[in-house]
Design an enzyme around this catalytic site. Structure first.
Site, PDB file in Angstrom:
ATOM      1  N   GLU A   1       0.823  -1.212   0.000  1.00  0.00           N
ATOM      2  CA  GLU A   1       0.000   0.000   0.000  1.00  0.00           C
ATOM      3  C   GLU A   1       0.859   1.265   0.000  1.00  0.00           C
ATOM      4  O   GLU A   1       0.494   2.276  -0.617  1.00  0.00           O
ATOM      5  CB  GLU A   1      -0.946   0.005   1.208  1.00  0.00           C
ATOM      6  CG  GLU A   1      -1.859  -1.210   1.312  1.00  0.00           C
ATOM      7  CD  GLU A   1      -2.630  -1.510   0.039  1.00  0.00           C
ATOM      8  OE1 GLU A   1      -3.024  -0.551  -0.662  1.00  0.00           O
ATOM      9  OE2 GLU A   1      -2.820  -2.695  -0.262  1.00  0.00           O
TER      10      GLU A   1
ATOM     11  N   HIS B   1       2.067   2.128  -3.420  1.00  0.00           N
ATOM     12  CA  HIS B   1       1.008   2.786  -4.191  1.00  0.00           C
ATOM     13  C   HIS B   1       1.006   4.305  -4.022  1.00  0.00           C
ATOM     14  O   HIS B   1       0.494   5.025  -4.878  1.00  0.00           O
ATOM     15  CB  HIS B   1      -0.366   2.281  -3.741  1.00  0.00           C
ATOM     16  CG  HIS B   1      -0.834   1.051  -4.438  1.00  0.00           C
ATOM     17  ND1 HIS B   1      -0.868   0.931  -5.811  1.00  0.00           N
ATOM     18  CD2 HIS B   1      -1.345  -0.114  -3.952  1.00  0.00           C
ATOM     19  CE1 HIS B   1      -1.363  -0.255  -6.134  1.00  0.00           C
ATOM     20  NE2 HIS B   1      -1.653  -0.910  -5.029  1.00  0.00           N
TER      21      HIS B   1
END
Length: 867
Positions: A304, A307
């Site tokens: 994450e 990202h």
């Protein structure tokens, strides 16, 4: 499919800035919203078309030069998920209109858009929080918007809440005031970003914070769970610093919050500056959670955070570029994990995890290219799969090995700097990598991303000459000529005793090489870096199996994986796989054992509905293969055990125990007895799943009741999920029914966890049949609970159908869905049915071969006492 075929909003007006205020109500489960949307008029028009779903409009107007003009009408199209607003005046290109909308939305229970999530407070009461999940196309459930990734805008968010609650959004709080008994939190203006990354959370939240990074890094949880957030907070802070250095690009936001959400349909969501997680994928406690859980949490957190640059800062222009987000974040999480935890040997694990997931799905006719054409919204959820994530990351690993890791990272830096705050296509990444390397990357890689599938390389020997021939691989083994026209650029990577031939590329149908003295030992696809299967002559496979010391860990795991896939698809005989794994009883590496035992389990599962002699004999093989090493390593754990060693101990204990090893069963039942009497430390977290499963199989109802109590009062979310997965292990009809009955009991099994109790049921034929009957008999309720527009329905359909490998079962499933709408899960259903057909073909083709090998090897028995 061209860009013109996409079902997108009209381009007459475009969004510039959202000024959004929301007030959730936990009594009515609705929220009041007010939006002021600044527009750029491209062509004169008197209508504005937005995405909107499940909301009611109040006042709607447009403001131009301070003058407000009410709309004539607002017409919703539920099918298209749009609203068309018509005005009595023309919006002209010279104007700077601001669209003003008052609206009411639903704080829904579908885990999509702006939704409600419940949890049990420390005092036992039920509490609520409100959170978001906008990806891919559910921002339209939270506010009217241009809900497409290319429409990047700035956002100013205001949340109106009870003063006792915490309010979070992507940015830091610019102001916080109390007015009329309400807390009004206004957040700083965001950078340019897509709607699917907008996020807000409101609830009674506690946090822990790390000071290891230059900005605040916090983990938020419902009360009583916050202390489990320290591991992720510290890792996130260190990872952000690592990524800043790696990408040569600062993290642009003023804070990083990560929130554990009790109801969450995915694993996590990379909202910029406010990442949301399923609880078990964020929180970790060394005392109660095992090594596998720690690795999973670390991988998800780093995925994450990757990202934040790759996806958030630079975003694909449309959903066919999803792999740019997910493939890269997956690769980067492994790259980062290897940096922080080299002893975990994650690149070894890659071979049996990411690579096999990719090849398994991509071996189906119903697979899709990495760059899959997407026309409309309801097609998007189905591409969040092993192709976009795993195959995408495998392609990136392959090109990083080809270019060299340093050159690859240099290309990534060029890509991020060139396109920051913008949108890209795959070609933009190839251009940046080409610039960094001086090589024509798109020429090599376009085939891998634009074409479906991958090849099998068939090896033929003639003296010292070896011919390598590529053909399309299918799990069913029945490739048609028209399916075999793509020639992939394959990096053969031939390992010999002295070196690896890294520069050999097969981009034609076949190539013949004279290996000379290297014919004595060679292995194709060194370290399994390439995306293909290798089919050796039986004599060569036997030679490789006899010389494991000459192979790397990745090579050994890959050799087993290829042999297993080629056996199940008919390219080779299953006896070849069985001969290979049966001689590696002294193997010491976890990932090799993991792949060996996974492939043996697939054989047992394929024959689960046949006469019991073969499945039972495979069980004997499992036990006799694993028990000696399991006893040698033991099943006690200490702080001096390595991370990988702990996982190997747990794996061997589990497989040997479930295969009937009496010593392990006795030990498991002793641990379970102490646990059931209140000693929660009696079972080490690494083997808790195995002990739970063995206890339910051996003890039946009393153990099932203990697991249910564990679910109701767990010491951690990981323990609760472990209990869920093992409830269905018994084939007792009464316990199967009790487990099935829990699936709709949302006080015990939240909709987000509905697939977890199915795991134990899938381990025996009685449970597989019961799962399908439940699906068939409760289809309308399943669809109501898990709407087709969301991703979980497809997962449940796959889980409840893919195991039913009998001709009658296949026919029944096909008949059931023949006249039912399958929009939103049609691809998952097709893949499941194709898997069943492949298993049936495998059983029909190789039953005599498997039985013959089992008899000749001394494992075949119809005597149940051997079990």
């Amino acid at each position: 499919m061209s860009k013109n075929d996409r079902e997108i909003l009209p381009q007459d007006v475009l969004p510039l800035h959202y000024d959004l205020s929301l007030e959730p109500d936990f009594k009515t489960f609705k929220f009041n919203g007010h939006l002021e949307l600044s527009l750029d008029v491209v062509r004169d028009t008197n209508t504005v078309v937005l995405n909107a779903l499940d909301m009611e409009f109040g006042s709607v107007s447009v403001i131009i030069d301070g003058k407000e003009t009410p709309a004539n009408s607002s017409n919703f199209d539920e099918e298209a998920q749009t609203v068309t607003i018509e005005f009595p005046i023309t919006l002209s290109k010279s104007a700077d209109p601001v669209l003003s909308i008052d609206f009411i939305g639903i704080l829904n229970d579908k885990m999509a858009g702006f939704y409600r999530s419940s949890y049990k407070a420390p005092d036992g009461s039920k509490k609520w929080l409100a959170t978001t999940q906008m990806e891919p196309t559910d921002a339209r459930r939270a506010f009217p918007c241009f809900d497409e990734p290319a429409h990047k805008c700035t956002f100013s968010i205001t949340l109106v809440t009870d003063p006792t609650l915490t309010a979070l959004s992507n940015m830091d709080a610019a102001s916080e005031v109390i007015k009329d008994g309400k807390k009004i939190t206004t957040f700083s203006k965001s950078p340019l970003m897509s709607t699917y990354l907008v996020a807000f959370v409101v609830g009674d939240l506690k946090y822990v914070e790390s000071d290891l990074f230059r900005i605040p890094v916090r983990v938020y949880t419902p009360p009583g769970m916050e202390e489990r957030g320290h591991f992720s907070a510290e890792l996130a802070a260190k990872t952000l610093a690592f990524f800043e250095k790696t990408f040569d690009m600062p993290f642009p936001l003023p804070k990083m919050d990560m929130v554990a959400i009790p109801d969450f349909s995915a694993g996590a969501m990379e909202n910029w500056g406010l990442i949301t997680y399923r609880v078990v994928d964020l929180l970790f406690d060394e005392k109660t959670d095992g090594a596998a859980t720690k690795e999973r949490v670390a991988e998800v957190v780093q995925h994450e955070l990757a990202h934040q640059w790759f996806g958030n800062l630079v975003t694909m222009d449309w959903w066919e570029g999803l792999w740019l987000n997910e493939g890269f974040a997956t690769w980067m999480s492994w790259f980062s994990c290897n940096n922080f935890y080299p002893d975990w040997k994650v690149w070894q694990n890659y071979v049996v995890d990411n690579l096999q997931s990719a090849l398994s799905l991509d071996g189906l006719r119903s697979s899709h290219p990495i760059e899959v054409p997407v026309k409309k919204a309801d097609e998007i959820n189905q591409i969040f799969d092993a192709i976009s994530y795993s195959k995408g990351s495998c392609v990136l690993r392959m090109i990083s090995k080809f270019l060299g890791e340093d050159t690859f990272i240099k290309g990534i830096q060029i890509y991020l700097k060139r396109h920051k705050y913008g949108n890209t296509e795959t070609a933009d990444l190839w251009n940046a990598l080409s610039e960094a390397s001086g090589k024509d990357v798109s020429h090599i890689m376009d085939i891998w991303t634009k074409q479906v599938g991958f090849p099998v390389i068939t090896v033929e020997e003639d003296g010292t000459k070896v011919t390598f021939r590529q053909n399309r691989f299918l799990n069913s083994g029945d490739v048609k000529p028209e399916e075999d026209r793509t020639l992939y650029p394959v990096f053969l990577g031939i390992r010999t005793k002295s070196s690896v031939m890294e520069d050999l590329t097969l981009d034609s149908r076949e190539i013949t090489l004279d290996l000379g003295s290297d014919i004595d030992f060679y292995k194709v696809n060194a370290d399994q870096s390439g995306i293909f299967r290798t089919s050796y002559p039986p004599s060569r496979l036997a030679k490789l199996g006899a010389n494991p010391q000459l192979l790397s860990v990745e090579d050994r795991a890959g050799l087993v994986a290829d042999a297993g896939a080629l056996a199940s698809s008919g390219y080779q005989k299953t006896s070849g796989l069985l001969s290979l794994v049966s001689q590696w009883q002294d193997e010491t590496e976890f990932v090799v054992w993991q792949e060996m035992l996974s492939r043996i389990a697939l054989i047992r599962n394929a024959w689960i509905f046949e006469s019991p002699d073969i499945a039972d004999s495979i069980k004997i093989l499992q036990r006799e293969l694993t028990a000696p090493m399991a006893h040698k390593m033991g099943w006690s754990f200490s702080e001096t055990d390595g991370h990988v060693e702990s996982q190997l101990k747990a794996l061997l204990f589990s497989v040997a125990g479930h295969a009937g090893d009496e010593t392990i069963i006795a030990s498991a039942l002793d641990m379970f007895d102490k646990y059931s009497k209140g000693d929660k430390s009696a079972i080490h977290p690494n083997i808790k799943g195995a002990v739970f499963g063995i206890a339910v199989k051996e003890l039946g109802a009393p153990a099932w009741d203990v697991l249910l109590e564990t679910i109701m009062n767990p010491i951690s979310t990981d323990e609760k999920n472990t209990a869920y997965r093992n409830l269905g292990r018994s084939n007792d009809p009464e316990l199967i029914k009790k487990t099935i009955d829990l699936l709709f009991n949302d006080t015990i099994v939240k909709p987000q966890d509905i697939y977890l109790p199915m795991a134990g049921l899938r381990t025996h034929k009685e449970g597989i049949v019961a799962l399908w009957k439940w699906t068939k008999n409760n289809w309308d309720e399943i669809v109501r609970l898990l709407p087709p527009g969301l991703s979980m329905l497809s997962s449940v359909v796959s889980v409840t159908t893919s195991g039913y490998a009998t001709p009658a079962g296949l026919a029944e499933i096909e008949k059931f869905f023949k006249n039912k709408p399958t929009k939103g899960f049609d691809q998952g259903l097709a893949q499941s049915l194709e898997s069943v057909r492949s298993k049936l073909s495998w059983v029909k083709r190789d039953t005599s071969d498997v039985k013959k090998w089992l008899k000749e090897s001394g494992f075949y028995s119809k005597d149940s006492t051997r079990l």
